[in-house]
Design a protein around this motif. Structure first.
Motif, short mmCIF file in Angstrom:
data_model
loop_
_atom_site.label_atom_id
_atom_site.label_comp_id
_atom_site.label_asym_id
_atom_site.label_seq_id
_atom_site.Cartn_x
_atom_site.Cartn_y
_atom_site.Cartn_z
N TYR A 188 0.85 -1.18 0.00
CA TYR A 188 0.00 0.00 0.00
C TYR A 188 0.89 1.24 0.00
O TYR A 188 1.98 1.24 0.58
CB TYR A 188 -0.94 0.01 1.22
N GLY A 189 0.45 2.28 -0.69
CA GLY A 189 1.25 3.49 -0.73
C GLY A 189 0.51 4.62 -1.40
O GLY A 189 -0.41 4.41 -2.20
N GLY A 190 0.89 5.83 -1.06
CA GLY A 190 0.28 7.01 -1.64
C GLY A 190 -0.25 7.94 -0.57
O GLY A 190 0.27 8.02 0.54
N GLY A 191 -1.31 8.65 -0.90
CA GLY A 191 -1.90 9.63 -0.01
C GLY A 191 -2.22 10.90 -0.77
O GLY A 191 -2.21 10.93 -2.01
N TRP A 192 -2.48 11.94 -0.05
CA TRP A 192 -2.82 13.22 -0.67
C TRP A 192 -2.22 14.33 0.17
O TRP A 192 -2.81 15.37 0.40
CB TRP A 192 -4.34 13.37 -0.76
N PHE A 205 3.77 4.37 2.87
CA PHE A 205 4.32 3.37 1.95
C PHE A 205 4.66 2.16 2.79
O PHE A 205 5.40 2.27 3.77
CB PHE A 205 5.57 3.93 1.27
N GLY A 206 4.13 0.99 2.45
CA GLY A 206 4.45 -0.17 3.27
C GLY A 206 4.01 -1.47 2.65
O GLY A 206 3.28 -1.51 1.65
N GLN A 207 4.47 -2.55 3.27
CA GLN A 207 4.06 -3.90 2.91
C GLN A 207 3.73 -4.67 4.18
O GLN A 207 4.45 -4.55 5.19
CB GLN A 207 5.16 -4.64 2.13
N MET A 208 2.66 -5.44 4.12
CA MET A 208 2.22 -6.23 5.26
C MET A 208 1.65 -7.54 4.75
O MET A 208 1.01 -7.59 3.70
CB MET A 208 1.15 -5.45 6.04
N THR A 209 1.89 -8.61 5.50
CA THR A 209 1.28 -9.88 5.13
C THR A 209 -0.19 -9.88 5.53
O THR A 209 -0.62 -9.09 6.38
CB THR A 209 1.98 -11.06 5.83
N LEU A 210 -0.96 -10.75 4.91
CA LEU A 210 -2.37 -10.87 5.27
C LEU A 210 -2.52 -11.28 6.73
O LEU A 210 -3.56 -11.01 7.35
CB LEU A 210 -3.06 -11.89 4.36
N GLY A 212 -0.77 -10.03 9.12
CA GLY A 212 -0.51 -8.89 9.98
C GLY A 212 0.94 -8.62 10.29
O GLY A 212 1.25 -7.73 11.09
N GLU A 213 1.87 -9.33 9.66
CA GLU A 213 3.29 -9.06 9.89
C GLU A 213 3.71 -7.86 9.05
O GLU A 213 3.63 -7.89 7.82
CB GLU A 213 4.13 -10.27 9.51
N LEU A 214 4.15 -6.79 9.71
CA LEU A 214 4.60 -5.59 9.01
C LEU A 214 6.01 -5.82 8.49
O LEU A 214 6.95 -5.99 9.26
CB LEU A 214 4.56 -4.38 9.95
N LEU A 215 6.16 -5.82 7.18
CA LEU A 215 7.45 -6.08 6.56
C LEU A 215 8.27 -4.82 6.37
O LEU A 215 9.49 -4.84 6.50
CB LEU A 215 7.24 -6.76 5.20
N HIS A 216 7.60 -3.71 6.06
CA HIS A 216 8.29 -2.44 5.85
C HIS A 216 7.26 -1.33 5.86
O HIS A 216 6.14 -1.50 5.38
CB HIS A 216 9.04 -2.43 4.52
#
Length: 397
Positions: A188-192, A205-210, A212-216
Protein backbone atom coordinates in the motif's frame (compact mmCIF):
# COMPACT_ATOMS: atom_id res chain seq x y z
CA UNK A 1 -0.10 -53.39 0.83
CA UNK A 2 2.27 -56.29 1.33
CA UNK A 3 5.07 -56.70 -1.15
CA UNK A 4 4.87 -60.48 -1.00
CA UNK A 5 2.08 -62.93 -0.43
CA UNK A 6 -1.55 -62.61 -1.44
CA UNK A 7 -3.25 -61.58 1.80
CA UNK A 8 -1.12 -58.66 2.97
CA UNK A 9 -3.08 -55.47 3.65
CA UNK A 10 -0.89 -52.87 5.30
CA UNK A 11 2.45 -54.53 5.92
CA UNK A 12 5.62 -53.95 3.92
CA UNK A 13 6.94 -57.51 4.34
CA UNK A 14 5.55 -60.89 5.19
CA UNK A 15 2.49 -62.71 3.99
CA UNK A 16 -0.15 -61.05 6.15
CA UNK A 17 1.37 -57.62 6.72
CA UNK A 18 1.66 -55.53 9.88
CA UNK A 19 -0.45 -52.65 11.12
CA UNK A 20 0.87 -49.03 11.10
CA UNK A 21 -0.40 -47.07 14.10
CA UNK A 22 -2.21 -43.79 13.26
CA UNK A 23 -1.71 -40.58 15.17
CA UNK A 24 -4.80 -39.34 16.95
CA UNK A 25 -5.72 -35.75 17.82
CA UNK A 26 -5.87 -35.39 21.59
CA UNK A 27 -6.82 -31.71 21.93
CA UNK A 28 -8.13 -28.96 19.64
CA UNK A 29 -9.13 -25.40 20.50
CA UNK A 30 -9.55 -22.09 18.70
CA UNK A 31 -9.87 -18.36 19.37
CA UNK A 32 -10.51 -15.25 17.31
CA UNK A 33 -7.37 -13.70 15.82
CA UNK A 34 -5.94 -10.53 17.35
CA UNK A 35 -4.83 -8.79 14.12
CA UNK A 36 -7.80 -9.89 12.05
CA UNK A 37 -11.12 -10.41 13.83
CA UNK A 38 -12.16 -12.28 10.67
CA UNK A 39 -9.68 -15.05 11.44
CA UNK A 40 -9.25 -17.87 13.91
CA UNK A 41 -6.11 -19.21 15.64
CA UNK A 42 -6.31 -22.96 16.28
CA UNK A 43 -3.98 -25.27 18.20
CA UNK A 44 -4.10 -29.06 17.78
CA UNK A 45 -2.15 -31.70 19.70
CA UNK A 46 -1.49 -35.28 18.52
CA UNK A 47 -0.49 -38.32 20.53
CA UNK A 48 2.25 -39.02 17.96
CA UNK A 49 4.13 -36.77 15.51
CA UNK A 50 2.15 -36.53 12.28
CA UNK A 51 0.87 -34.21 9.59
CA UNK A 52 -2.43 -32.46 10.29
CA UNK A 53 -5.23 -30.75 8.39
CA UNK A 54 -8.36 -28.94 9.47
CA UNK A 55 -11.62 -27.59 8.08
CA UNK A 56 -14.08 -24.92 9.19
CA UNK A 57 -17.68 -25.18 7.97
CA UNK A 58 -20.15 -22.31 8.19
CA UNK A 59 -23.04 -23.53 10.33
CA UNK A 60 -25.71 -21.72 8.30
CA UNK A 61 -24.04 -22.13 4.90
CA UNK A 62 -22.61 -25.66 4.79
CA UNK A 63 -21.30 -25.15 1.26
CA UNK A 64 -18.69 -22.82 2.72
CA UNK A 65 -15.87 -25.10 3.85
CA UNK A 66 -12.40 -23.65 4.45
CA UNK A 67 -9.36 -25.97 4.47
CA UNK A 68 -5.88 -25.65 5.95
CA UNK A 69 -3.09 -28.24 5.84
CA UNK A 70 0.14 -28.52 7.82
CA UNK A 71 2.98 -30.40 6.14
CA UNK A 72 5.08 -30.39 9.32
CA UNK A 73 5.43 -33.68 11.21
CA UNK A 74 4.83 -32.70 14.82
CA UNK A 75 2.76 -33.42 17.89
CA UNK A 76 1.57 -29.77 17.99
CA UNK A 77 0.16 -27.78 15.10
CA UNK A 78 -0.94 -24.13 15.02
CA UNK A 79 -3.28 -22.95 12.26
CA UNK A 80 -4.43 -19.46 11.33
CA UNK A 81 -7.69 -19.67 9.39
CA UNK A 82 -8.06 -16.41 7.44
CA UNK A 83 -11.10 -15.05 5.67
CA UNK A 84 -13.89 -16.05 8.03
CA UNK A 85 -17.24 -14.29 7.69
CA UNK A 86 -18.46 -11.71 10.18
CA UNK A 87 -21.39 -12.49 12.50
CA UNK A 88 -21.01 -16.22 11.85
CA UNK A 89 -20.32 -19.48 13.65
CA UNK A 90 -18.07 -22.19 12.23
CA UNK A 91 -17.75 -25.85 13.15
CA UNK A 92 -14.08 -26.78 12.82
CA UNK A 93 -12.44 -30.22 12.71
CA UNK A 94 -8.81 -31.34 12.92
CA UNK A 95 -7.51 -34.58 11.37
CA UNK A 96 -4.26 -36.49 11.33
CA UNK A 97 -2.95 -38.06 8.13
CA UNK A 98 -4.73 -41.35 8.87
CA UNK A 99 -8.08 -41.68 7.15
CA UNK A 100 -9.55 -43.90 9.85
CA UNK A 101 -8.95 -41.66 12.85
CA UNK A 102 -11.80 -39.73 14.46
CA UNK A 103 -11.37 -35.94 14.23
CA UNK A 104 -11.76 -33.53 17.13
CA UNK A 105 -14.29 -30.68 16.77
CA UNK A 106 -14.61 -27.16 18.13
CA UNK A 107 -16.80 -24.16 17.36
CA UNK A 108 -15.71 -20.57 16.72
CA UNK A 109 -17.97 -17.52 16.54
CA UNK A 110 -16.93 -14.37 14.65
CA UNK A 111 -18.53 -11.15 15.91
CA UNK A 112 -20.10 -8.53 13.61
CA UNK A 113 -17.80 -5.85 12.24
CA UNK A 114 -18.08 -2.24 13.39
CA UNK A 115 -21.15 -0.42 12.11
CA UNK A 116 -18.97 2.16 10.32
CA UNK A 117 -17.62 -0.50 7.94
CA UNK A 118 -19.91 -0.59 4.89
CA UNK A 119 -21.77 -3.60 3.58
CA UNK A 120 -21.73 -4.64 -0.07
CA UNK A 121 -24.23 -6.13 -2.49
CA UNK A 122 -23.25 -8.06 -5.60
CA UNK A 123 -25.45 -7.81 -8.68
CA UNK A 124 -24.73 -10.46 -11.28
CA UNK A 125 -25.12 -10.19 -15.03
CA UNK A 126 -27.15 -13.26 -15.96
CA UNK A 127 -25.70 -13.19 -19.49
CA UNK A 128 -22.22 -13.87 -18.15
CA UNK A 129 -20.77 -17.05 -16.69
CA UNK A 130 -20.61 -17.20 -12.90
CA UNK A 131 -17.40 -15.75 -11.47
CA UNK A 132 -15.57 -16.75 -8.31
CA UNK A 133 -12.82 -14.49 -7.03
CA UNK A 134 -11.83 -11.95 -4.42
CA UNK A 135 -11.72 -8.17 -4.82
CA UNK A 136 -9.50 -5.77 -2.88
CA UNK A 137 -10.69 -2.17 -2.58
CA UNK A 138 -9.79 1.06 -0.84
CA UNK A 139 -12.62 2.31 1.39
CA UNK A 140 -12.01 6.01 2.03
CA UNK A 141 -14.12 8.62 3.76
CA UNK A 142 -11.79 11.54 3.05
CA UNK A 143 -13.66 12.79 -0.01
CA UNK A 144 -17.08 12.60 1.65
CA UNK A 145 -16.17 13.83 5.13
CA UNK A 146 -12.82 15.65 4.84
CA UNK A 147 -12.81 16.64 8.51
CA UNK A 148 -12.70 12.99 9.63
CA UNK A 149 -10.68 11.12 7.00
CA UNK A 150 -9.80 7.47 7.25
CA UNK A 151 -8.61 4.79 4.87
CA UNK A 152 -8.91 1.02 5.12
CA UNK A 153 -8.31 -1.81 2.69
CA UNK A 154 -11.05 -4.42 2.35
CA UNK A 155 -11.11 -7.82 0.62
CA UNK A 156 -14.51 -9.09 -0.53
CA UNK A 157 -15.53 -12.49 -1.81
CA UNK A 158 -17.65 -13.02 -4.93
CA UNK A 159 -20.87 -12.69 -2.90
CA UNK A 160 -19.87 -9.35 -1.34
CA UNK A 161 -18.92 -10.77 2.08
CA UNK A 162 -16.01 -8.97 3.75
CA UNK A 163 -13.15 -11.39 4.39
CA UNK A 164 -10.27 -9.10 5.45
CA UNK A 165 -9.92 -5.52 6.73
CA UNK A 166 -6.79 -3.40 7.22
CA UNK A 167 -7.30 0.04 8.83
CA UNK A 168 -4.58 2.51 7.87
CA UNK A 169 -5.45 5.25 10.32
CA UNK A 170 -8.01 7.98 10.89
CA UNK A 171 -5.59 10.73 9.83
CA UNK A 172 -4.66 9.15 6.53
CA UNK A 173 -5.94 10.97 3.46
CA UNK A 174 -7.33 9.18 0.44
CA UNK A 175 -5.75 8.25 -2.91
CA UNK A 176 -3.87 5.14 -1.83
CA UNK A 177 -2.73 2.47 -4.27
CA UNK A 178 -2.52 -1.17 -3.21
CA UNK A 179 -1.47 -4.50 -4.68
CA UNK A 180 -1.35 -8.13 -3.62
CA UNK A 181 2.22 -9.33 -4.16
CA UNK A 182 2.52 -13.11 -4.36
CA UNK A 183 0.05 -15.03 -2.22
CA UNK A 184 -0.08 -13.08 1.01
CA UNK A 185 1.74 -9.72 0.90
CA UNK A 186 -0.21 -6.48 0.56
CA UNK A 187 1.58 -3.38 -0.73
CA UNK A 188 0.00 0.00 0.00
CA UNK A 189 1.25 3.49 -0.73
CA UNK A 190 0.28 7.01 -1.64
CA UNK A 191 -1.90 9.63 -0.01
CA UNK A 192 -2.82 13.22 -0.67
CA UNK A 193 -0.41 14.98 1.62
CA UNK A 194 1.29 17.37 -0.80
CA UNK A 195 -1.67 19.73 -1.07
CA UNK A 196 -3.13 19.06 2.39
CA UNK A 197 -0.96 21.46 4.37
CA UNK A 198 -3.27 21.24 7.38
CA UNK A 199 -2.36 17.57 7.92
CA UNK A 200 0.82 16.34 9.50
CA UNK A 201 1.08 13.08 7.59
CA UNK A 202 3.15 12.81 4.42
CA UNK A 203 1.31 9.80 3.06
CA UNK A 204 2.37 6.21 3.60
CA UNK A 205 4.32 3.37 1.95
CA UNK A 206 4.45 -0.17 3.27
CA UNK A 207 4.06 -3.90 2.91
CA UNK A 208 2.22 -6.23 5.26
CA UNK A 209 1.28 -9.88 5.13
CA UNK A 210 -2.37 -10.87 5.27
CA UNK A 211 -1.55 -12.33 8.70
CA UNK A 212 -0.51 -8.89 9.98
CA UNK A 213 3.29 -9.06 9.89
CA UNK A 214 4.60 -5.59 9.01
CA UNK A 215 7.45 -6.08 6.56
CA UNK A 216 8.29 -2.44 5.85
CA UNK A 217 6.73 0.98 6.35
CA UNK A 218 7.80 4.57 5.64
CA UNK A 219 5.86 7.69 6.54
CA UNK A 220 8.23 9.95 4.58
CA UNK A 221 9.85 9.28 1.20
CA UNK A 222 13.61 9.15 0.81
CA UNK A 223 13.22 11.62 -2.06
CA UNK A 224 10.58 14.33 -2.32
CA UNK A 225 8.01 15.88 -0.05
CA UNK A 226 5.46 13.15 0.54
CA UNK A 227 3.83 10.05 -0.92
CA UNK A 228 1.15 11.26 -3.31
CA UNK A 229 -1.51 9.25 -5.15
CA UNK A 230 0.62 6.69 -6.95
CA UNK A 231 2.64 3.76 -5.56
CA UNK A 232 3.24 0.70 -7.73
CA UNK A 233 5.11 -2.58 -7.45
CA UNK A 234 7.17 -3.18 -10.62
CA UNK A 235 8.04 -6.54 -12.11
CA UNK A 236 11.77 -6.00 -11.40
CA UNK A 237 11.05 -5.91 -7.66
CA UNK A 238 11.28 -2.14 -7.18
CA UNK A 239 8.53 0.35 -6.28
CA UNK A 240 7.46 3.37 -8.35
CA UNK A 241 6.25 6.30 -6.20
CA UNK A 242 5.02 9.81 -6.95
CA UNK A 243 6.49 11.86 -4.13
CA UNK A 244 6.49 15.49 -5.23
CA UNK A 245 9.57 17.70 -5.15
CA UNK A 246 10.38 21.26 -4.13
CA UNK A 247 12.14 23.09 -6.94
CA UNK A 248 13.20 26.71 -7.37
CA UNK A 249 12.93 28.39 -10.78
CA UNK A 250 14.70 31.53 -11.90
CA UNK A 251 12.71 34.63 -11.04
CA UNK A 252 10.66 32.96 -8.28
CA UNK A 253 10.74 34.30 -4.75
CA UNK A 254 10.41 30.86 -3.18
CA UNK A 255 10.38 27.14 -4.13
CA UNK A 256 7.18 25.49 -5.29
CA UNK A 257 5.85 21.93 -5.16
CA UNK A 258 6.17 20.08 -8.46
CA UNK A 259 6.25 16.50 -9.71
CA UNK A 260 8.68 14.10 -8.05
CA UNK A 261 9.36 10.43 -8.78
CA UNK A 262 11.12 7.92 -6.55
CA UNK A 263 11.98 4.40 -7.67
CA UNK A 264 12.69 2.60 -4.41
CA UNK A 265 14.74 -0.61 -4.30
CA UNK A 266 14.12 -2.85 -1.28
CA UNK A 267 17.48 -4.57 -1.80
CA UNK A 268 19.36 -1.39 -0.93
CA UNK A 269 16.54 0.16 1.15
CA UNK A 270 16.90 3.38 -0.83
CA UNK A 271 15.90 4.97 -4.16
CA UNK A 272 17.73 3.67 -7.22
CA UNK A 273 16.40 6.49 -9.44
CA UNK A 274 14.85 9.89 -8.67
CA UNK A 275 13.43 12.50 -11.05
CA UNK A 276 11.95 15.99 -10.91
CA UNK A 277 11.15 18.41 -13.78
CA UNK A 278 13.65 21.18 -13.00
CA UNK A 279 16.19 20.21 -15.70
CA UNK A 280 13.42 19.77 -18.29
CA UNK A 281 11.94 23.19 -17.45
CA UNK A 282 15.34 24.86 -17.67
CA UNK A 283 16.00 23.14 -21.02
CA UNK A 284 12.65 24.26 -22.43
CA UNK A 285 11.17 20.79 -22.72
CA UNK A 286 8.51 21.61 -20.12
CA UNK A 287 6.67 24.79 -19.22
CA UNK A 288 6.72 25.96 -15.61
CA UNK A 289 3.45 26.01 -13.70
CA UNK A 290 1.25 29.10 -13.71
CA UNK A 291 2.66 32.16 -11.99
CA UNK A 292 0.75 33.26 -8.93
CA UNK A 293 0.79 36.51 -6.95
CA UNK A 294 4.02 38.01 -5.65
CA UNK A 295 6.12 36.19 -8.23
CA UNK A 296 5.44 32.70 -6.89
CA UNK A 297 4.59 29.65 -8.98
CA UNK A 298 1.50 27.62 -8.20
CA UNK A 299 2.06 24.04 -7.02
CA UNK A 300 1.30 21.10 -9.27
CA UNK A 301 1.22 17.40 -8.57
CA UNK A 302 1.05 14.14 -10.44
CA UNK A 303 -1.81 11.79 -9.68
CA UNK A 304 -0.75 8.81 -11.79
CA UNK A 305 2.37 7.17 -13.21
CA UNK A 306 2.59 4.52 -15.93
CA UNK A 307 5.66 2.35 -16.59
CA UNK A 308 5.27 1.60 -20.31
CA UNK A 309 7.31 0.19 -23.19
CA UNK A 310 5.73 1.99 -26.14
CA UNK A 311 6.64 2.29 -29.84
CA UNK A 312 9.39 4.79 -28.98
CA UNK A 313 11.03 2.66 -26.32
CA UNK A 314 11.00 2.46 -22.51
CA UNK A 315 8.94 5.29 -21.03
CA UNK A 316 7.45 6.63 -17.84
CA UNK A 317 4.23 8.58 -18.26
CA UNK A 318 3.23 11.14 -15.64
CA UNK A 319 -0.28 12.54 -15.47
CA UNK A 320 -0.28 16.13 -14.15
CA UNK A 321 -3.56 16.74 -12.38
CA UNK A 322 -3.74 20.54 -12.44
CA UNK A 323 -2.82 20.83 -16.13
CA UNK A 324 -4.55 17.65 -17.37
CA UNK A 325 -1.46 16.64 -19.29
CA UNK A 326 0.47 13.44 -19.91
CA UNK A 327 4.24 13.84 -19.85
CA UNK A 328 6.28 11.12 -21.52
CA UNK A 329 9.71 10.61 -19.95
CA UNK A 330 12.35 8.55 -21.78
CA UNK A 331 13.63 5.99 -19.25
CA UNK A 332 17.04 5.84 -20.93
CA UNK A 333 17.79 9.58 -20.75
CA UNK A 334 15.23 10.60 -18.09
CA UNK A 335 14.25 13.58 -20.23
CA UNK A 336 10.72 14.59 -21.24
CA UNK A 337 10.00 13.80 -24.90
CA UNK A 338 6.26 14.57 -25.24
CA UNK A 339 3.60 16.67 -23.53
CA UNK A 340 0.08 15.52 -24.47
CA UNK A 341 -3.24 17.21 -23.67
CA UNK A 342 -5.21 20.36 -24.40
CA UNK A 343 -3.20 23.54 -25.02
CA UNK A 344 -0.22 21.53 -26.27
CA UNK A 345 1.12 20.90 -29.79
CA UNK A 346 -1.14 17.86 -30.17
CA UNK A 347 -4.51 17.84 -31.91
CA UNK A 348 -7.23 15.42 -30.90
CA UNK A 349 -8.76 13.57 -33.86
CA UNK A 350 -11.89 11.49 -34.23
CA UNK A 351 -11.74 7.97 -35.64
CA UNK A 352 -12.45 9.48 -39.08
CA UNK A 353 -9.66 12.06 -38.83
CA UNK A 354 -11.71 15.13 -37.89
CA UNK A 355 -10.23 17.61 -35.42
CA UNK A 356 -12.28 17.48 -32.21
CA UNK A 357 -13.25 20.35 -29.95
CA UNK A 358 -11.09 21.01 -26.90
CA UNK A 359 -13.93 19.80 -24.69
CA UNK A 360 -13.19 16.26 -25.88
CA UNK A 361 -9.79 16.16 -24.18
CA UNK A 362 -9.64 14.71 -20.65
CA UNK A 363 -9.76 17.13 -17.72
CA UNK A 364 -8.33 16.36 -14.28
CA UNK A 365 -8.46 12.65 -15.03
CA UNK A 366 -7.16 9.81 -12.87
CA UNK A 367 -5.46 6.45 -13.35
CA UNK A 368 -4.58 6.26 -17.06
CA UNK A 369 -4.25 2.62 -18.09
CA UNK A 370 -2.06 1.73 -21.08
CA UNK A 371 -2.36 -1.25 -23.38
CA UNK A 372 0.56 -3.66 -23.44
CA UNK A 373 2.16 -2.03 -26.49
CA UNK A 374 1.53 1.50 -25.23
CA UNK A 375 -0.65 2.51 -28.21
CA UNK A 376 -3.97 2.88 -26.34
CA UNK A 377 -4.59 4.69 -23.06
CA UNK A 378 -7.82 4.61 -21.06
CA UNK A 379 -8.66 7.54 -18.78
CA UNK A 380 -10.96 7.81 -15.79
CA UNK A 381 -11.95 11.36 -16.74
CA UNK A 382 -13.30 13.56 -13.95
CA UNK A 383 -14.38 16.08 -16.57
CA UNK A 384 -13.78 19.14 -14.37
CA UNK A 385 -12.73 22.54 -15.85
CA UNK A 386 -13.71 21.94 -19.46
CA UNK A 387 -13.45 25.12 -21.59
CA UNK A 388 -17.22 25.16 -22.19
CA UNK A 389 -17.96 24.90 -18.47
CA UNK A 390 -19.72 21.54 -18.91
CA UNK A 391 -18.84 19.02 -16.21
CA UNK A 392 -19.37 15.28 -16.60
CA UNK A 393 -17.26 12.26 -15.82
CA UNK A 394 -16.62 9.42 -18.22
CA UNK A 395 -14.38 6.53 -19.22
CA UNK A 396 -12.56 7.45 -22.44
CA UNK A 397 -9.78 5.80 -24.45
Amino acid sequence: TGTTGTTGTTGTTGTTGTTVECATPTSFEGSVGTFQTLSGIFTATMNEPDHAWMTCTHTEDPEEVLLLESSEVSKTHTFEMMGLREDSTYTCEVHSSCPSEKPLTTELTIAPLDDEIPTFTVTRNEKLDSWVGYTMLNDSLACIMPDTPFVRLIILDHDGNIRWVLPLGDEMDNDLDFYLIGEDTVHYGGGWALLASSRENRGIFGQMTLQGELLHERLNPDFGEGFNHHSEYLSNGTYLNETGAMITLEGATRPHTDIGVEIWDPKIQAPSITWDPQADIEAGRLSPPRMGPAGNYYSRTGNALAWVDDVLGPALYVHVYQESQLWRIDRDTWSVTHVIGHDTDFRLLSSTGEVLDDDEWWYQAHAPEFSGDGTIVLFHDNGVSRPSGAEYSRIVQ
